[in-house]
Design a protein around this motif. Structure first.
Motif, mmCIF file in Angstrom:
data_model
loop_
_atom_site.group_PDB
_atom_site.id
_atom_site.type_symbol
_atom_site.label_atom_id
_atom_site.label_comp_id
_atom_site.label_asym_id
_atom_site.label_seq_id
_atom_site.Cartn_x
_atom_site.Cartn_y
_atom_site.Cartn_z
ATOM 1 N N ASP A 153 -113.375 18.780 -49.065
ATOM 2 C CA ASP A 153 -113.828 19.490 -47.939
ATOM 3 C C ASP A 153 -113.378 21.208 -47.731
ATOM 4 O O ASP A 153 -112.221 21.390 -48.091
ATOM 5 C CB ASP A 153 -113.135 19.124 -46.558
ATOM 6 N N ASP A 156 -113.150 23.122 -45.622
ATOM 7 C CA ASP A 156 -112.511 23.680 -44.410
ATOM 8 C C ASP A 156 -111.164 23.755 -44.683
ATOM 9 O O ASP A 156 -110.363 24.454 -43.948
ATOM 10 C CB ASP A 156 -112.757 22.381 -43.240
ATOM 11 N N PHE A 157 -110.718 22.979 -45.794
ATOM 12 C CA PHE A 157 -109.139 22.992 -46.148
ATOM 13 C C PHE A 157 -108.997 24.374 -47.181
ATOM 14 O O PHE A 157 -107.678 24.606 -47.395
ATOM 15 C CB PHE A 157 -108.745 21.786 -46.685
ATOM 16 N N ASP A 158 -109.842 25.051 -47.476
ATOM 17 C CA ASP A 158 -109.622 26.174 -48.457
ATOM 18 C C ASP A 158 -108.913 27.326 -47.821
ATOM 19 O O ASP A 158 -109.214 27.629 -46.872
ATOM 20 C CB ASP A 158 -111.001 26.612 -49.061
ATOM 21 N N LEU A 169 -105.702 26.807 -46.948
ATOM 22 C CA LEU A 169 -104.781 26.150 -46.018
ATOM 23 C C LEU A 169 -103.662 25.765 -47.281
ATOM 24 O O LEU A 169 -102.318 25.786 -46.916
ATOM 25 C CB LEU A 169 -104.984 24.840 -45.333
ATOM 26 N N PRO A 200 -108.997 23.179 -52.401
ATOM 27 C CA PRO A 200 -109.076 21.872 -52.204
ATOM 28 C C PRO A 200 -110.539 21.308 -52.593
ATOM 29 O O PRO A 200 -110.882 20.068 -52.817
ATOM 30 C CB PRO A 200 -108.836 21.848 -50.515
#
Length: 58
Positions: free
Chosen positions: A5, A7-9, A11, A25
């Motif tokens: 996903d 969206d987790f790059d 983090l 990720p």
């Protein structure tokens, strides 16, 4: 990491002990989960001796 996903790059980063690399990720690499260590920052992974993945270029 398992769902890739984007969206987790940014983090966290996952570092693979067996290869010595760290990835985003969303990277297409598929390491075994028991070989992965997680870091919050890119610099933290670099300081621990990992190099950036050539696929995802974190």
């Amino acid at each position: 990491m398992l769902s890739k996903d984007k969206d987790f790059d940014g983090l966290f980063y996952n570092a693979v002990r067996t290869t010595g690399i760290f990835c985003k990720p969303s990277c297409s690499a598929n390491p075994r989960p028991d070989n992965v260590t997680f870091y919050i920052t890119r610099d933290e992974a670099l300081k621990n001796g990992y190099r950036a993945c050539k696929r995802c270029k974190p």
